[in-house]
Design an enzyme around this catalytic site. Structure first.
Site, short mmCIF file in Angstrom:
data_model
loop_
_atom_site.label_atom_id
_atom_site.label_comp_id
_atom_site.label_asym_id
_atom_site.label_seq_id
_atom_site.Cartn_x
_atom_site.Cartn_y
_atom_site.Cartn_z
N LEU A 107 0.71 -1.27 0.16
CA LEU A 107 0.11 -0.10 0.11
C LEU A 107 0.85 1.14 -0.13
O LEU A 107 0.21 2.35 -0.25
CB LEU A 107 -1.08 0.13 1.28
CG LEU A 107 -1.97 -1.11 1.26
CD1 LEU A 107 -2.62 -1.09 2.64
CD2 LEU A 107 -2.83 -1.26 0.12
N ASN A 122 7.88 3.21 0.17
CA ASN A 122 8.32 2.23 1.00
C ASN A 122 8.68 1.00 0.71
O ASN A 122 7.74 0.21 0.01
CB ASN A 122 7.29 2.07 2.14
CG ASN A 122 7.62 0.95 3.26
OD1 ASN A 122 8.19 0.17 3.01
ND2 ASN A 122 6.81 0.97 4.20
N HIS A 144 -4.93 4.22 3.67
CA HIS A 144 -5.06 3.30 4.63
C HIS A 144 -4.50 3.71 6.08
O HIS A 144 -5.03 3.29 6.96
CB HIS A 144 -4.25 1.96 4.29
CG HIS A 144 -2.70 1.87 4.31
ND1 HIS A 144 -1.89 2.42 3.64
CD2 HIS A 144 -1.88 1.45 5.22
CE1 HIS A 144 -1.00 2.61 3.67
NE2 HIS A 144 -0.58 1.92 4.66
N GLU A 149 3.34 13.06 9.95
CA GLU A 149 3.60 11.59 10.13
C GLU A 149 4.06 11.27 11.63
O GLU A 149 4.60 10.27 11.81
CB GLU A 149 4.49 11.11 9.21
CG GLU A 149 4.06 11.23 7.65
CD GLU A 149 3.38 10.07 7.29
OE1 GLU A 149 3.40 8.90 7.60
OE2 GLU A 149 2.29 10.29 6.52
N HIS A 191 10.43 7.93 5.89
CA HIS A 191 10.12 8.88 7.21
C HIS A 191 11.73 9.07 7.63
O HIS A 191 12.59 8.08 7.31
CB HIS A 191 9.67 8.04 8.20
CG HIS A 191 8.20 7.62 8.10
ND1 HIS A 191 7.49 6.32 8.19
CD2 HIS A 191 7.08 8.61 7.81
CE1 HIS A 191 6.24 6.58 8.05
NE2 HIS A 191 5.97 7.79 8.05
N CYS A 238 9.99 1.99 14.47
CA CYS A 238 8.71 2.39 13.88
C CYS A 238 7.50 1.89 14.84
O CYS A 238 6.65 2.40 14.81
CB CYS A 238 8.45 1.34 12.42
SG CYS A 238 9.85 2.23 11.12
O1 SUG Z 1 3.57 3.90 6.44
N1 SUG Z 1 3.98 0.55 6.10
C1 SUG Z 1 4.09 1.67 6.85
C2 SUG Z 1 5.47 1.24 7.58
C3 SUG Z 1 5.48 2.66 8.51
C4 SUG Z 1 6.90 2.60 9.40
N2 SUG Z 1 6.96 3.76 10.36
C5 SUG Z 1 8.11 4.42 10.49
N3 SUG Z 1 9.25 4.70 9.62
N4 SUG Z 1 8.11 5.32 11.64
C6 SUG Z 1 3.92 3.15 6.09
O2 SUG Z 1 4.52 3.00 4.97
C7 SUG Z 1 2.81 -1.08 4.42
C8 SUG Z 1 1.33 -1.72 4.36
C9 SUG Z 1 1.10 -2.43 3.37
O3 SUG Z 1 1.91 -2.31 2.47
O4 SUG Z 1 0.24 -3.58 3.60
C10 SUG Z 1 2.68 0.34 5.58
O5 SUG Z 1 1.80 1.20 5.78
#
Ligand code: SUG
Length: 447
Positions: A22, A26, A138, A175, A250, A370
């Site tokens: 999603l 990332n 999401h 964030e 992030h 995280c």
């Molecule tokens: O927001 N991954 C989160 C990961 C958050 C990491 N947090 C910090 N760096 N503090 C995001 O990208 C992936 C969900 C999915 O692909 O199913 C997700 O939301």
């Protein structure tokens, strides 16, 4: 002076943990799209990590999972009928939306909120602003429940001040603590709060990134104002575009702070010398340690794959030395591990390494840092924390049994259309509210 500690609140990983790809920008999230997840293993890893910190002598708290799938979100988007009919219809006509409504992403507590300790704020209270997480749909459905959970843990308004998440759409993308660092001599002393933004929405932009920059300067400034931070003690830093485009969505993917140490990748920040200068002047006469891992030893690609900076930098009780709590992946990468072994022999406060296994979360781009929200509390404030949310050995064992009973071992993207997953997830949360003594807490319990 009363003793002040940093307490970590980790997100308890929800029963619908899955890999839906999603989060653009990332890399772990997009590279692992549709991988079969292991929710039970994920939650066990998260709990074991919390217990490890507890056993190391640190104060450890828990943030409970949110209700997923989130049916009210789907109803707002025009789906109707029974809850089961809604799931069926969304699964058949909008599978991406179904995955979004099912994401267990509230586990990443570093994105839950920005928290300013009472020694930094003009009214002497601890301030909380839930992050609106507006950049990803999401995640944008988390803040309301996050606010409710935080208000349930930190109830006394003599000590705690809760703000609404920022409104205003993408211009105010926020964030939370993942883009916020605090430097101080001791936790209980006035600190310098370093906000790190990736975009500057009003006026000139900080340069185009291929991947989305999530945190805006305007949001960071608004939070600094709302938290009544003293202007000489606030610094705004900018994430480098190179980092965002290498998958550093992030700032906590490339830097971590503790007391007077800022540990980071060499390329973490744009305009680094200005930033270091501003932080050092705001800090005053004592030295700040800026510890940079050079690109020639740790490439950005290695840093982002291994998540070495997404570690928790802590002082174990009674020690001036600092310990890094790192993901296993940074031990398994030979170059990163060699760098770390050398780092602890250098003349810096970082002297110890502890590796934790949070692989299930890592595959969605969430490392040890995280998963946690830092809350600095003095003795009086600590005494006000709702004890139901404080980890004890007993709670650890109760939660392990609870998840063994309710969580599936494996979850694939097609399982999300199975209406029994909805009822299983509700049964689990219903029992959780009984364990925690919360009464009717979730929306599904209130209809
Ligand atoms: O927001 N991954 C989160 C990961 C958050 C990491 N947090 C910090 N760096 N503090 C995001 O990208 C992936 C969900 C999915 O692909 O199913 C997700 O939301």
């Amino acid at each position: 002076m009363s003793h002040t500690v940093e307490m970590n609140f980790d997100g308890l990983i929800g029963s619908t943990h899955n890999y839906a790809g999603l989060s653009e920008g990332n890399l772990a999230s997009t590279n692992n799209t549709k991988l079969v997840s292991q929710p039970r293993q994920a939650a066990k890893e998260g709990l074991a990590k919390m217990m490890r910190l507890h056993n190391l002598g640190l104060k450890q708290g828990i943030l409970i999972p949110q209700e997923r799938p989130h049916i009210p979100t789907l109803r707002k988007l025009g789906f109707y009928g029974t809850d089961e009919a809604v799931i069926e219809k969304v699964g058949a006509t909008a599978p991406n939306l179904l995955a979004m409504s099912y994401s267990a992403s509230s586990m990443w507590a570093a994105n839950a909120a920005t928290v300013s300790p009472s020694s930094d704020t003009e009214d002497g209270r601890v301030h909380f602003t839930p992050a609106n997480l507006i950049s990803m749909f999401h995640r944008s459905i988390e803040y309301k429940m996050t606010g409710k959970i935080l208000e349930t843990i930190f109830t006394n308004d003599r000590y705690f001040c809760h703000h609404h998440a920022l409104s205003g759409g993408a211009h105010f993308g926020d964030e939370g603590a993942a883009n916020h660092n605090r430097l101080c001599r001791d936790y209980g002393e006035q600190g310098v709060e370093l906000f790190v933004y990736g975009k500057h929405d009003f006026g000139e932009s900080q340069g185009n990134t291929h991947f989305p920059a999530r945190q805006s300067l305007e949001a960071s400034r608004a939070i600094a104002r709302k938290h009544r931070l003293r202007s000489g003690k606030v610094v705004m830093g900018c994430q480098s575009a190179a980092v965002i485009d290498a998958g550093g969505f992030h700032n906590d993917v490339v830097s971590v702070s503790n007391k007077n140490v800022l540990f980071m990748h060499e390329l973490a920040f744009a305009d680094k010398s200005r930033l270091f200068h501003e932080v050092a002047s705001a800090f005053g006469d004592q030295p700040v340690h800026f510890i940079e891992a050079p690109e020639r030893l740790v490439s950005l690609a290695d840093a982002i794959k291994s998540y070495l900076f997404n570690s928790q930098l802590v002082n174990l009780p009674g020690s001036e030395d600092m310990t890094l709590i790192l993901p296993m992946e940074s031990q398994e990468n030979q170059r990163v591990h060699a760098y770390l072994l050398d780092l602890i022999t250098q003349d810096t406060p970082i002297k110890h390494l502890e590796f934790v296994d949070v692989r299930q979360s890592m595959r969605n781009g969430g490392g040890p840092a995280c998963l946690r929200l830092r809350v600095v509390l003095n003795e009086d404030e600590l005494a006000q924390v709702n004890p139901a949310f404080v980890l004890t050995e007993e709670l650890f064992s109760t939660l392990n049994h609870w998840l063994e009973k309710h969580y599936r071992e494996r979850l694939s993207s097609t399982d999300l259309s199975d209406p029994s997953l909805l009822s299983e997830s509700r049964t689990a949360l219903d029992e959780l509210t009984q364990i925690m003594g919360l009464g009717s807490f979730y929306e599904f319990q209130q209809v």
